[in-house]
Design a protein around this motif. Sequence first.
Motif, PDB file in Angstrom:
ATOM      1  N   SER A 185      75.595  61.541  60.345  1.00 33.85           N
ATOM      2  CA  SER A 185      76.647  60.588  60.005  1.00 33.85           C
ATOM      3  C   SER A 185      76.577  59.323  60.854  1.00 33.85           C
ATOM      4  CB  SER A 185      78.021  61.244  60.164  1.00 33.85           C
ATOM      5  OG  SER A 185      78.203  61.709  61.493  1.00 33.85           O
ATOM      6  N   ASP A 186      76.077  59.439  62.090  1.00 32.06           N
ATOM      7  CA  ASP A 186      75.999  58.265  62.970  1.00 32.06           C
ATOM      8  C   ASP A 186      75.048  57.207  62.416  1.00 32.06           C
ATOM      9  OD1 ASP A 186      77.797  59.408  64.741  1.00 32.06           O
ATOM     10  OD2 ASP A 186      76.215  60.344  65.948  1.00 32.06           O
ATOM     11  N   ASN A 187      73.903  57.658  61.934  1.00 33.72           N
ATOM     12  CA  ASN A 187      72.904  56.730  61.399  1.00 33.72           C
ATOM     13  C   ASN A 187      72.983  56.573  59.885  1.00 33.72           C
ATOM     14  OD1 ASN A 187      71.549  56.154  63.926  1.00 33.72           O
ATOM     15  ND2 ASN A 187      70.756  58.246  63.834  1.00 33.72           N
ATOM     16  N   ARG A 188      73.911  57.313  59.255  1.00 35.74           N
ATOM     17  CA  ARG A 188      74.061  57.298  57.796  1.00 35.74           C
ATOM     18  C   ARG A 188      72.732  57.586  57.098  1.00 35.74           C
ATOM     19  NH1 ARG A 188      77.125  52.286  57.391  1.00 35.74           N
ATOM     20  NH2 ARG A 188      75.670  51.666  55.763  1.00 35.74           N
ATOM     21  N   THR A 189      72.134  58.714  57.469  1.00 37.54           N
ATOM     22  CA  THR A 189      70.886  59.157  56.846  1.00 37.54           C
ATOM     23  C   THR A 189      70.961  60.658  56.598  1.00 37.54           C
ATOM     24  OG1 THR A 189      69.815  59.539  58.997  1.00 37.54           O
ATOM     25  CG2 THR A 189      69.461  57.384  57.943  1.00 37.54           C
ATOM     26  N   VAL A 190      70.138  61.118  55.665  1.00 35.49           N
ATOM     27  CA  VAL A 190      70.020  62.544  55.400  1.00 35.49           C
ATOM     28  C   VAL A 190      68.536  62.892  55.368  1.00 35.49           C
ATOM     29  CG1 VAL A 190      70.101  62.230  52.882  1.00 35.49           C
ATOM     30  CG2 VAL A 190      70.726  64.432  53.884  1.00 35.49           C
ATOM     31  N   ARG A 191      68.180  63.991  56.029  1.00 33.04           N
ATOM     32  CA  ARG A 191      66.785  64.437  56.098  1.00 33.04           C
ATOM     33  C   ARG A 191      66.530  65.390  54.942  1.00 33.04           C
ATOM     34  NH1 ARG A 191      67.207  66.652  60.405  1.00 33.04           N
ATOM     35  NH2 ARG A 191      66.901  68.848  59.935  1.00 33.04           N
ATOM     36  N   VAL A 192      65.589  65.024  54.079  1.00 32.13           N
ATOM     37  CA  VAL A 192      65.351  65.747  52.833  1.00 32.13           C
ATOM     38  C   VAL A 192      63.960  66.368  52.843  1.00 32.13           C
ATOM     39  CG1 VAL A 192      65.211  65.523  50.320  1.00 32.13           C
ATOM     40  CG2 VAL A 192      66.861  64.149  51.599  1.00 32.13           C
ATOM     41  N   MET A 193      63.869  67.620  52.397  1.00 30.31           N
ATOM     42  CA  MET A 193      62.583  68.271  52.212  1.00 30.31           C
ATOM     43  C   MET A 193      62.224  68.179  50.738  1.00 30.31           C
ATOM     44  SD  MET A 193      60.098  69.690  53.768  1.00 30.31           S
ATOM     45  CE  MET A 193      60.796  70.183  55.357  1.00 30.31           C
ATOM     46  N   GLY A 194      61.242  67.342  50.421  1.00 32.42           N
ATOM     47  CA  GLY A 194      60.884  67.090  49.033  1.00 32.42           C
ATOM     48  C   GLY A 194      59.794  68.003  48.522  1.00 32.42           C
ATOM     49  N   LYS A 195      59.200  67.613  47.406  1.00 33.42           N
ATOM     50  CA  LYS A 195      58.131  68.392  46.800  1.00 33.42           C
ATOM     51  C   LYS A 195      56.931  68.442  47.734  1.00 33.42           C
ATOM     52  CE  LYS A 195      59.216  67.604  41.917  1.00 33.42           C
ATOM     53  NZ  LYS A 195      58.714  67.097  40.625  1.00 33.42           N
ATOM     54  N   GLY A 196      56.248  69.601  47.712  1.00 41.57           N
ATOM     55  CA  GLY A 196      55.085  69.759  48.576  1.00 41.57           C
ATOM     56  C   GLY A 196      55.433  69.818  50.049  1.00 41.57           C
ATOM     57  N   SER A 197      56.683  70.199  50.353  1.00 40.85           N
ATOM     58  CA  SER A 197      57.152  70.305  51.750  1.00 40.85           C
ATOM     59  C   SER A 197      57.000  68.983  52.501  1.00 40.85           C
ATOM     60  CB  SER A 197      56.402  71.422  52.479  1.00 40.85           C
ATOM     61  OG  SER A 197      56.610  72.669  51.857  1.00 40.85           O
ATOM     62  N   LYS A 198      57.186  67.876  51.793  1.00 41.88           N
ATOM     63  CA  LYS A 198      57.116  66.557  52.420  1.00 41.88           C
ATOM     64  C   LYS A 198      58.522  66.112  52.795  1.00 41.88           C
ATOM     65  CE  LYS A 198      53.043  65.171  49.752  1.00 41.88           C
ATOM     66  NZ  LYS A 198      52.501  64.220  48.737  1.00 41.88           N
ATOM     67  N   GLU A 199      58.700  65.874  54.085  1.00 41.47           N
ATOM     68  CA  GLU A 199      60.022  65.496  54.583  1.00 41.47           C
ATOM     69  C   GLU A 199      60.180  63.982  54.592  1.00 41.47           C
ATOM     70  OE1 GLU A 199      62.291  67.727  57.943  1.00 41.47           O
ATOM     71  OE2 GLU A 199      61.390  65.972  58.887  1.00 41.47           O
ATOM     72  N   ARG A 200      61.372  63.528  54.240  1.00 47.23           N
ATOM     73  CA  ARG A 200      61.666  62.102  54.308  1.00 47.23           C
ATOM     74  C   ARG A 200      63.117  61.915  54.745  1.00 47.23           C
ATOM     75  NH1 ARG A 200      62.283  63.478  48.938  1.00 47.23           N
ATOM     76  NH2 ARG A 200      63.986  62.468  47.778  1.00 47.23           N
ATOM     77  N   VAL A 201      63.418  60.754  55.259  1.00 40.85           N
ATOM     78  CA  VAL A 201      64.777  60.418  55.698  1.00 40.85           C
ATOM     79  C   VAL A 201      65.313  59.342  54.761  1.00 40.85           C
ATOM     80  CG1 VAL A 201      66.202  59.507  57.544  1.00 40.85           C
ATOM     81  CG2 VAL A 201      64.283  61.026  58.088  1.00 40.85           C
ATOM     82  N   VAL A 202      66.467  59.601  54.156  1.00 40.43           N
ATOM     83  CA  VAL A 202      67.022  58.709  53.144  1.00 40.43           C
ATOM     84  C   VAL A 202      68.369  58.154  53.630  1.00 40.43           C
ATOM     85  CG1 VAL A 202      67.719  58.496  50.734  1.00 40.43           C
ATOM     86  CG2 VAL A 202      65.925  60.126  51.369  1.00 40.43           C
ATOM     87  N   PRO A 203      68.565  56.846  53.562  1.00 43.84           N
ATOM     88  CA  PRO A 203      69.845  56.261  53.968  1.00 43.84           C
ATOM     89  C   PRO A 203      70.892  56.387  52.862  1.00 43.84           C
ATOM     90  CG  PRO A 203      68.364  54.536  53.257  1.00 43.84           C
ATOM     91  CD  PRO A 203      67.570  55.829  53.170  1.00 43.84           C
ATOM     92  N   PHE A 204      72.143  56.221  53.217  1.00 44.96           N
ATOM     93  CA  PHE A 204      73.227  56.234  52.235  1.00 44.96           C
ATOM     94  C   PHE A 204      74.326  55.300  52.699  1.00 44.96           C
ATOM     95  CE2 PHE A 204      73.665  59.848  55.111  1.00 44.96           C
ATOM     96  CZ  PHE A 204      74.910  59.613  55.670  1.00 44.96           C
ATOM     97  N   GLY A 205      75.260  55.001  51.817  1.00 49.16           N
ATOM     98  CA  GLY A 205      76.312  54.042  52.106  1.00 49.16           C
ATOM     99  C   GLY A 205      77.606  54.670  52.602  1.00 49.16           C
ATOM    100  N   VAL A 206      78.594  53.818  52.824  1.00 44.09           N
ATOM    101  CA  VAL A 206      79.883  54.246  53.376  1.00 44.09           C
ATOM    102  C   VAL A 206      80.648  55.187  52.438  1.00 44.09           C
ATOM    103  CG1 VAL A 206      82.141  53.443  54.174  1.00 44.09           C
ATOM    104  CG2 VAL A 206      80.066  52.216  54.849  1.00 44.09           C
TER     105      VAL A 206
END
Length: 326
Positions: A185-206
């Motif tokens: 919540s501090d950085n407004r991001t969520v860590r997602v495990m996608g297809k092929g076990s590829k991790e990415r960090v996605v931002p979101f809004g208020v």
Amino acid sequence: MRFESELLAFCQYLNRVMGLSDNTVRAYRADVDEFLHLMDLRGVDSLTHVRIEDLRSWMAHESKSHSRSTLARKSVSIRRFFAFLYDRGLIDHDPAATLATPHIPEYLPQVLSEDQAVQLMDTASSEYRQKQDTDHKNLSTVEKKHSCVQKTALALRNRAMVELLYATGIRVAELTALDLDSWDSDNRTVRVMGKGSKERVVPFGVPALKAVEAWVSEGRPVLVHEKQTTGGVQVERALFLGAHGRRIGQRQVRQVVHQLAQEANLPSISPHALRHSAATHLLDGGADLREVQEMLGHSSLRTTQRYTHVSIDQLRERYDLSFPRA
């Protein structure tokens, strides 16, 4: 079954070397297993004896009961299987090298307008407020009060899920796999495990931030308590829970989105429509295509181009800028 060792080695290669997801590996395994079963019934005792005619005959048979997209996946499964065998010297030729993939017509994805997206989010918020108002009334029985408290918690969850789906464009499978520690919540991001076990960090809004924070602080504890009172021992680490305090399933999320769309008088949509909508609205707002590609977790830019499209209004605006005398 005959050829079991070859099939097992292929699946291990897909999982460990290519890094494909468990769902993809299961689909490939099922496709290849169907074909190998047919070869076994025909008395084929060695995969070296398989010919392109056998593959085409199988595809023709499958076309009677499957869509073109399913047939395309099956052809890819078979081509990869025989390429795997040939590369490792298990067969002396690759019969699937010239196997054609059925043409799949491309359709524009279902996308909400920005006004429709706002309408959906407002409906999710109003659902929560209605449940909350009922919860604050004097109820005659403990059972009724408990039921209303739970419904309020579920409404909070539903609002948080649709806000997050729209804000991030993540897949429904990625949403259901989120844990509490995936959320920052501090950085407004969520860590997602996608297809092929590829991790990415996605931002979101208020708006998504407020909705998820309300769910985590007010709604989620209610459903965690529900699990504990019904005999649950292990505390679920999932970010989103079902009514009985366990990790929510993809089918439940689809039902929630469908129901909210119905209440908002919108077309029947799936969570994937929110993914398409998020990408399209980002592009309309000036986001770079590669930024959207990274956000969606696509390995190919071509995939992003297929999943998103520029609105007609945006296209007209760009046309007018390019051709002032048009």
